[in-house]
Write a protein that holds these residues in place. Sequence first.
Motif, PDB file in Angstrom:
ATOM      1  N   LYS A 256      -7.291  20.171 -44.055  1.00  0.00           N
ATOM      2  CA  LYS A 256      -8.218  21.008 -43.289  1.00  0.00           C
ATOM      3  C   LYS A 256      -8.606  20.282 -42.013  1.00  0.00           C
ATOM      4  N   LEU A 257      -8.560  21.003 -40.913  1.00  0.00           N
ATOM      5  CA  LEU A 257      -8.840  20.403 -39.617  1.00  0.00           C
ATOM      6  C   LEU A 257      -9.807  21.258 -38.823  1.00  0.00           C
ATOM      7  N   ARG A 258     -10.643  20.600 -38.037  1.00  0.00           N
ATOM      8  CA  ARG A 258     -11.438  21.301 -37.033  1.00  0.00           C
ATOM      9  C   ARG A 258     -10.741  21.132 -35.690  1.00  0.00           C
ATOM     10  N   ILE A 259     -10.634  22.192 -34.939  1.00  0.00           N
ATOM     11  CA  ILE A 259     -10.085  22.067 -33.599  1.00  0.00           C
ATOM     12  C   ILE A 259     -11.064  22.657 -32.599  1.00  0.00           C
ATOM     13  N   SER A 260     -11.018  22.116 -31.392  1.00  0.00           N
ATOM     14  CA  SER A 260     -11.896  22.552 -30.324  1.00  0.00           C
ATOM     15  C   SER A 260     -11.048  22.884 -29.098  1.00  0.00           C
ATOM     16  N   PRO A 261     -10.599  24.123 -28.961  1.00  0.00           N
ATOM     17  CA  PRO A 261      -9.734  24.481 -27.826  1.00  0.00           C
ATOM     18  C   PRO A 261     -10.451  24.274 -26.494  1.00  0.00           C
ATOM     19  N   GLN A 262      -9.756  23.690 -25.529  1.00  0.00           N
ATOM     20  CA  GLN A 262     -10.326  23.532 -24.197  1.00  0.00           C
ATOM     21  C   GLN A 262     -10.481  24.891 -23.522  1.00  0.00           C
ATOM     22  N   ASP A 263      -9.610  25.798 -23.879  1.00  0.00           N
ATOM     23  CA  ASP A 263      -9.667  27.154 -23.325  1.00  0.00           C
ATOM     24  C   ASP A 263     -10.232  28.076 -24.398  1.00  0.00           C
ATOM     25  N   SER A 264     -11.477  28.472 -24.255  1.00  0.00           N
ATOM     26  CA  SER A 264     -12.125  29.304 -25.272  1.00  0.00           C
ATOM     27  C   SER A 264     -11.528  30.699 -25.341  1.00  0.00           C
ATOM     28  N   MET A 265     -10.681  31.065 -24.365  1.00  0.00           N
ATOM     29  CA  MET A 265     -10.037  32.375 -24.369  1.00  0.00           C
ATOM     30  C   MET A 265      -8.688  32.341 -25.106  1.00  0.00           C
ATOM     31  N   LEU A 266      -8.304  31.192 -25.597  1.00  0.00           N
ATOM     32  CA  LEU A 266      -7.031  31.058 -26.292  1.00  0.00           C
ATOM     33  C   LEU A 266      -7.042  31.897 -27.568  1.00  0.00           C
ATOM     34  N   ASP A 267      -6.014  32.708 -27.750  1.00  0.00           N
ATOM     35  CA  ASP A 267      -5.917  33.594 -28.907  1.00  0.00           C
ATOM     36  C   ASP A 267      -5.250  32.856 -30.065  1.00  0.00           C
ATOM     37  N   LEU A 268      -6.045  32.310 -30.953  1.00  0.00           N
ATOM     38  CA  LEU A 268      -5.502  31.524 -32.055  1.00  0.00           C
ATOM     39  C   LEU A 268      -4.919  32.379 -33.169  1.00  0.00           C
ATOM     40  N   SER A 269      -5.028  33.690 -33.050  1.00  0.00           N
ATOM     41  CA  SER A 269      -4.370  34.577 -34.015  1.00  0.00           C
ATOM     42  C   SER A 269      -2.946  34.903 -33.586  1.00  0.00           C
ATOM     43  N   ASN A 270      -2.584  34.484 -32.374  1.00  0.00           N
ATOM     44  CA  ASN A 270      -1.246  34.730 -31.847  1.00  0.00           C
ATOM     45  C   ASN A 270      -0.244  33.813 -32.555  1.00  0.00           C
ATOM     46  N   PRO A 271       0.807  34.379 -33.187  1.00  0.00           N
ATOM     47  CA  PRO A 271       1.782  33.549 -33.918  1.00  0.00           C
ATOM     48  C   PRO A 271       2.439  32.484 -33.046  1.00  0.00           C
ATOM     49  N   SER A 272       2.674  32.780 -31.757  1.00  0.00           N
ATOM     50  CA  SER A 272       3.310  31.789 -30.893  1.00  0.00           C
ATOM     51  C   SER A 272       2.368  30.623 -30.617  1.00  0.00           C
ATOM     52  N   VAL A 273       1.068  30.894 -30.521  1.00  0.00           N
ATOM     53  CA  VAL A 273       0.077  29.822 -30.341  1.00  0.00           C
ATOM     54  C   VAL A 273       0.028  28.956 -31.600  1.00  0.00           C
ATOM     55  N   GLN A 274       0.018  29.595 -32.752  1.00  0.00           N
ATOM     56  CA  GLN A 274       0.014  28.858 -34.012  1.00  0.00           C
ATOM     57  C   GLN A 274       1.265  27.990 -34.152  1.00  0.00           C
ATOM     58  N   ALA A 275       2.416  28.529 -33.731  1.00  0.00           N
ATOM     59  CA  ALA A 275       3.671  27.775 -33.800  1.00  0.00           C
ATOM     60  C   ALA A 275       3.632  26.567 -32.867  1.00  0.00           C
ATOM     61  N   ASP A 276       3.042  26.731 -31.685  1.00  0.00           N
ATOM     62  CA  ASP A 276       2.926  25.623 -30.739  1.00  0.00           C
ATOM     63  C   ASP A 276       2.065  24.499 -31.306  1.00  0.00           C
ATOM     64  N   ILE A 277       0.980  24.873 -31.995  1.00  0.00           N
ATOM     65  CA  ILE A 277       0.104  23.864 -32.592  1.00  0.00           C
ATOM     66  C   ILE A 277       0.858  23.076 -33.662  1.00  0.00           C
ATOM     67  N   LEU A 278       1.630  23.779 -34.506  1.00  0.00           N
ATOM     68  CA  LEU A 278       2.414  23.106 -35.536  1.00  0.00           C
ATOM     69  C   LEU A 278       3.426  22.138 -34.923  1.00  0.00           C
ATOM     70  N   GLU A 279       4.067  22.571 -33.834  1.00  0.00           N
ATOM     71  CA  GLU A 279       5.063  21.720 -33.204  1.00  0.00           C
ATOM     72  C   GLU A 279       4.431  20.452 -32.642  1.00  0.00           C
ATOM     73  N   GLN A 280       3.254  20.578 -32.029  1.00  0.00           N
ATOM     74  CA  GLN A 280       2.558  19.402 -31.509  1.00  0.00           C
ATOM     75  C   GLN A 280       2.182  18.440 -32.641  1.00  0.00           C
ATOM     76  N   MET A 281       1.738  19.005 -33.767  1.00  0.00           N
ATOM     77  CA  MET A 281       1.373  18.160 -34.899  1.00  0.00           C
ATOM     78  C   MET A 281       2.604  17.490 -35.507  1.00  0.00           C
ATOM     79  N   SER A 282       3.730  18.223 -35.548  1.00  0.00           N
ATOM     80  CA  SER A 282       4.970  17.650 -36.071  1.00  0.00           C
ATOM     81  C   SER A 282       5.415  16.469 -35.222  1.00  0.00           C
ATOM     82  N   GLN A 283       5.346  16.627 -33.906  1.00  0.00           N
ATOM     83  CA  GLN A 283       5.732  15.543 -33.013  1.00  0.00           C
ATOM     84  C   GLN A 283       4.864  14.307 -33.228  1.00  0.00           C
TER      85      GLN A 283
END
Length: 311
Positions: A256-283
């Motif tokens: 479980k993680l807390r995240i604090s987006p710098q852009d409060s308008m970021l749509d975290l329900s967007n599958p592509s945004v979720q995929a980008d977060i996973l890729e950053q964590m994988s790296q």
Amino acid sequence: MHLILLLSGLSFQFSHGLQPQFVFFQTPKTWSEAQNICREQCFDLATTHDMREMETLLEVVKDKYDDAVWIGLSKGKTRRWRWSLADDDFYKEGERSYLLWRSITDDNCAVFSNGKLNMYSCETNKYSVCFDATKQGADQYILNTQRMVWTAARDFCRAHYTDLTSLRNDAEYQIVQQVANGSEVYVGLFRDPWEWSDQTDSSFRYWNPDMLVRTDSTQTCVAMLKVNSGKWGDRACTETHPFVCNCIVKKLSFIKLRISPQDSMLDLSNPSVQADILEQMSQKLRSYNKTAGFHLKWRKQSDGRVFTKEP
């Protein structure tokens, strides 16, 4: 003010150090389709680390296929230097990359000469130095005085000993210099662009011998070939073939993680945004452990959401 969110759960599957369990799927699929099925139902497409695992894989598929069987190897963009002896436990930190070069060329194999490494054509017939893990001290290093191309030398060493020798430290450079006795000799260092689907850094290769070190192929996915008794060949990724998954019993963790987006308008329900977060964590995870295989995916709540806004 930043938007603070709580991830509902991150499923973290970690495979390093666990025994693979290969499962054969006979329904023909493209390489990408096979990869998706393996990741959904098991861990990933099959990876092999040594000849023992390769023999297990050959036993799993046996005579159950007519032409080719996909495994988890595909062509990446960058050639990387690797040691033929792929055992992770054989190398301490920094030993894989302890490369003392004398000459830099565009060739893909390495010869040892007078204390240094030289990039050399893999197709030249040379003496070689084998390594025998069953022996101790200087007896582990054996000079092969039959002149062979690099792949033939590797196969000779694997058949009679353990593999071509690695050079992990100054002591091994000195021992191999004594064994070589002034000759230019192949060692186990080669480079190619091939990468495993599960990001495991295994340098084990089982190409058909006449393919040498594969770097220039236009076909970018790899299969076991019936005509070559299971030795590997490259095929177009869009071809459909049976495939083998690694259905290892995974070590499964939830984070479980807390995240604090710098852009409060970021749509975290967007599958592509979720995929980008996973890729950053994988790296980030790969930067800590380059040899482990793992797969990240979101654990959704009953309503299908991944994120929950904190009050």
